[in-house]
Write a protein that holds these residues in place. Structure first.
Motif, PDB file in Angstrom:
ATOM      1  N   ALA A 285     -29.117 -17.588  50.615  1.00 56.08           N
ATOM      2  CA  ALA A 285     -28.061 -18.398  50.007  1.00 56.08           C
ATOM      3  C   ALA A 285     -27.634 -19.449  51.021  1.00 56.08           C
ATOM      4  O   ALA A 285     -27.830 -19.279  52.224  1.00 56.08           O
ATOM      5  CB  ALA A 285     -26.862 -17.535  49.615  1.00 56.08           C
ATOM      6  N   VAL A 286     -27.070 -20.533  50.513  1.00 54.19           N
ATOM      7  CA  VAL A 286     -26.504 -21.576  51.363  1.00 54.19           C
ATOM      8  C   VAL A 286     -25.000 -21.614  51.110  1.00 54.19           C
ATOM      9  O   VAL A 286     -24.566 -21.798  49.967  1.00 54.19           O
ATOM     10  CB  VAL A 286     -27.142 -22.947  51.066  1.00 54.19           C
ATOM     11  N   CYS A 287     -24.220 -21.427  52.170  1.00 56.37           N
ATOM     12  CA  CYS A 287     -22.759 -21.458  52.069  1.00 56.37           C
ATOM     13  C   CYS A 287     -22.240 -22.669  52.836  1.00 56.37           C
ATOM     14  O   CYS A 287     -22.581 -22.852  54.010  1.00 56.37           O
ATOM     15  CB  CYS A 287     -22.159 -20.173  52.626  1.00 56.37           C
ATOM     16  N   ASP A 308     -32.998 -30.974  45.946  1.00 52.46           N
ATOM     17  CA  ASP A 308     -34.262 -30.696  45.241  1.00 52.46           C
ATOM     18  C   ASP A 308     -34.976 -29.493  45.840  1.00 52.46           C
ATOM     19  O   ASP A 308     -35.503 -28.642  45.121  1.00 52.46           O
ATOM     20  CB  ASP A 308     -35.178 -31.923  45.292  1.00 52.46           C
ATOM     21  N   ARG A 309     -35.023 -29.425  47.182  1.00 54.02           N
ATOM     22  CA  ARG A 309     -35.722 -28.307  47.824  1.00 54.02           C
ATOM     23  C   ARG A 309     -34.988 -26.989  47.580  1.00 54.02           C
ATOM     24  O   ARG A 309     -35.616 -25.950  47.393  1.00 54.02           O
ATOM     25  CB  ARG A 309     -35.870 -28.571  49.320  1.00 54.02           C
ATOM     26  N   LEU A 310     -33.664 -27.016  47.597  1.00 53.85           N
ATOM     27  CA  LEU A 310     -32.897 -25.798  47.323  1.00 53.85           C
ATOM     28  C   LEU A 310     -33.119 -25.341  45.886  1.00 53.85           C
ATOM     29  O   LEU A 310     -33.277 -24.143  45.615  1.00 53.85           O
ATOM     30  CB  LEU A 310     -31.403 -26.044  47.569  1.00 53.85           C
ATOM     31  N   TYR A 311     -33.158 -26.291  44.974  1.00 52.38           N
ATOM     32  CA  TYR A 311     -33.366 -25.955  43.565  1.00 52.38           C
ATOM     33  C   TYR A 311     -34.767 -25.403  43.340  1.00 52.38           C
ATOM     34  O   TYR A 311     -34.947 -24.406  42.647  1.00 52.38           O
ATOM     35  CB  TYR A 311     -33.134 -27.200  42.710  1.00 52.38           C
ATOM     36  N   ASP A 312     -35.756 -26.046  43.939  1.00 58.72           N
ATOM     37  CA  ASP A 312     -37.139 -25.571  43.817  1.00 58.72           C
ATOM     38  C   ASP A 312     -37.270 -24.129  44.271  1.00 58.72           C
ATOM     39  O   ASP A 312     -38.051 -23.354  43.713  1.00 58.72           O
ATOM     40  CB  ASP A 312     -38.077 -26.439  44.662  1.00 58.72           C
ATOM     41  N   ARG A 313     -36.522 -23.789  45.314  1.00 60.13           N
ATOM     42  CA  ARG A 313     -36.652 -22.466  45.928  1.00 60.13           C
ATOM     43  C   ARG A 313     -35.617 -21.474  45.403  1.00 60.13           C
ATOM     44  O   ARG A 313     -35.512 -20.367  45.922  1.00 60.13           O
ATOM     45  CB  ARG A 313     -36.541 -22.608  47.452  1.00 60.13           C
ATOM     46  N   ILE A 315     -32.355 -21.206  45.645  1.00 60.36           N
ATOM     47  CA  ILE A 315     -31.410 -20.724  46.650  1.00 60.36           C
ATOM     48  C   ILE A 315     -29.984 -21.027  46.186  1.00 60.36           C
ATOM     49  O   ILE A 315     -29.603 -22.199  46.065  1.00 60.36           O
ATOM     50  CB  ILE A 315     -31.678 -21.388  48.012  1.00 60.36           C
ATOM     51  N   PRO A 316     -29.167 -20.019  45.899  1.00 56.80           N
ATOM     52  CA  PRO A 316     -27.801 -20.260  45.432  1.00 56.80           C
ATOM     53  C   PRO A 316     -26.979 -21.029  46.469  1.00 56.80           C
ATOM     54  O   PRO A 316     -27.204 -20.891  47.678  1.00 56.80           O
ATOM     55  CB  PRO A 316     -27.241 -18.844  45.227  1.00 56.80           C
ATOM     56  N   VAL A 317     -26.027 -21.810  45.992  1.00 55.75           N
ATOM     57  CA  VAL A 317     -25.169 -22.603  46.877  1.00 55.75           C
ATOM     58  C   VAL A 317     -23.708 -22.288  46.566  1.00 55.75           C
ATOM     59  O   VAL A 317     -23.247 -22.498  45.438  1.00 55.75           O
ATOM     60  CB  VAL A 317     -25.426 -24.107  46.710  1.00 55.75           C
ATOM     61  N   ASP A 354     -25.474 -19.913  40.026  1.00 59.47           N
ATOM     62  CA  ASP A 354     -26.255 -18.791  40.539  1.00 59.47           C
ATOM     63  C   ASP A 354     -25.504 -18.042  41.643  1.00 59.47           C
ATOM     64  O   ASP A 354     -25.724 -16.845  41.844  1.00 59.47           O
ATOM     65  CB  ASP A 354     -27.599 -19.284  41.094  1.00 59.47           C
ATOM     66  N   ALA A 355     -24.635 -18.777  42.381  1.00 60.80           N
ATOM     67  CA  ALA A 355     -23.935 -18.169  43.516  1.00 60.80           C
ATOM     68  C   ALA A 355     -22.720 -17.348  43.105  1.00 60.80           C
ATOM     69  O   ALA A 355     -22.179 -16.609  43.940  1.00 60.80           O
ATOM     70  CB  ALA A 355     -23.509 -19.275  44.495  1.00 60.80           C
ATOM     71  N   LYS A 356     -22.299 -17.448  41.864  1.00 58.68           N
ATOM     72  CA  LYS A 356     -21.102 -16.717  41.430  1.00 58.68           C
ATOM     73  C   LYS A 356     -21.229 -15.219  41.680  1.00 58.68           C
ATOM     74  O   LYS A 356     -20.276 -14.551  42.067  1.00 58.68           O
ATOM     75  CB  LYS A 356     -20.828 -16.958  39.948  1.00 58.68           C
TER      76      LYS A 356
END
Length: 361
Positions: A285-287, A308-313, A315-317, A354-356
């Protein structure tokens, strides 16, 4: 309370990772090996695409692309080692050897492009999938001739988010694609907006075909209408959390990173966008704390690539500060790069949803 104080007050679990501490090096062979659909699109197929019943062009696109994939079966016309010494050079394939997916952000173009890659009857080593930025980075790493040699034996090359903002890069990639078409490689692409091109958030097919000039005869434009599927019938994105919640969640989430947003933007200026994928390696995750408006266009465009890279992979934010729809100024959202900024907002909003589930109830 400052982010530092919050960090010191956080639980004594292992400290989270930091994007700002990463400066990855990406060797050329990794660039080639990673030219496959990213994790988010690894399992997509035509039958997992959910057409909007109010947009018949979406259903039509699935049928046309399925047929296009079937037509790519059989032996490669000019595969290395396949041609006899005195055989005539194969005639250029008749009809378009490429398809251009023409539509706004969020209509599922990348889903369809990845589905085409998966449906094409060839070994993964004979198919390539990447963004325009990744393709130009490959040319920079290998050189033009070596890139032609590397890709010319492929059955299909899919290019997502074809950049038309830089005339030099457009000419470079158009020249590369011309060489690949001569070798019998089929092409498929989506594209981004040219500076100054306003309208409905998409790059018109006629403009795309004009920009790639001599390649236009090789592309069949395929219009895909619709609204952003990422928000179709979904609840509003969660409001930003407090710095304390973001920090505590980062400490409690395995593989999470924790960074102050302004410092992250500064760090992105020191890392080439071709390395943003590697920047996110192994993250759970990215906080982000203290999300603020992006100060200028160069910074904004770098953030788009990271989004874009976070979405492709996938990774929740999780973030505190301003909501993501306040990242870009009105001037940016009404300018030539508006499509990129709206796509970034759309994707970051999806990742915020997604991060919720990471936040302790």
């Amino acid at each position: 309370m400052s982010t530092r104080a919050l960090t010191e007050a956080a639980s004594p679990e292992a400290a989270p990772l930091s994007l700002c501490s990463r400066e990855p090096h990406v060797p050329a062979d990794r660039l080639v090996a990673e030219m496959v659909p990213p994790p988010r699109f690894d399992s997509v197929r035509f039958d997992t695409y959910l057409p909007d019943p109010n947009q018949p062009s979406q259903t039509d696109a699935v049928k046309i692309l399925s047929s296009f994939a079937e037509g790519l079966g059989g032996a490669h016309a000019t595969g290395a080692g396949k041609r006899r010494w005195f055989a005539k050079k194969p005639a250029a394939p008749s009809g378009p050897r490429g398809v251009y997916l023409d539509g706004g952000y969020g209509v599922g173009k990348t889903h369809l492009l990845a589905s085409l890659w998966h449906a094409t009857p060839a070994e993964p080593a004979l198919k390539a999938f990447g963004t325009f930025v990744e393709l130009t980075n490959l040319v920079g790493a290998l050189g033009f001739q070596q890139t032609v040699q590397t890709l010319s034996g492929h059955r299909l090359l899919c290019i997502d988010e074809f950049e038309l903002d830089d005339p030099g890069d457009t000419v470079l990639v158009s020249s590369l694609l011309g060489k690949l078409v001569e070798s019998g490689v089929a092409l498929a692409a989506t594209s981004n907006t040219l500076p100054g091109k306003l309208g409905e958030g998409r790059f018109a097919a006629a403009d795309f075909l004009r920009e790639i000039q001599g390649l236009s005869a090789h592309f069949r434009p395929l219009r895909i209408d619709g609204e952003d599927y990422r928000h179709r019938g979904l609840p509003e994105a969660p409001s930003p959390y407090s710095d304390q919640v973001v920090t505590q969640t980062a400490y409690a989430t395995p593989g999470a990173s924790l960074d102050d947003f302004p410092h992250l933007l500064e760090h992105l200026a020191r890392v080439h966008p071709s390395r943003y994928g590697a920047l996110t390696d192994d993250l759970g995750a990215v906080c982000l704390t203290d999300v603020q408006p992006v100060p200028d266009q160069s910074t904004a465009l770098r953030l788009v690539v990271l989004a874009d890279r976070l979405y492709d992979r996938e990774i929740p934010v999780l973030a505190s500060g301003l909501p993501f729809d306040k990242l870009f100024s009105d001037e940016m959202l009404n300018g030539g790069y508006r499509k990129k900024y709206f796509r970034a907002i759309s994707r970051l909003t999806a990742l915020a949803r997604d991060a919720k589930g990471l936040v302790a109830q």
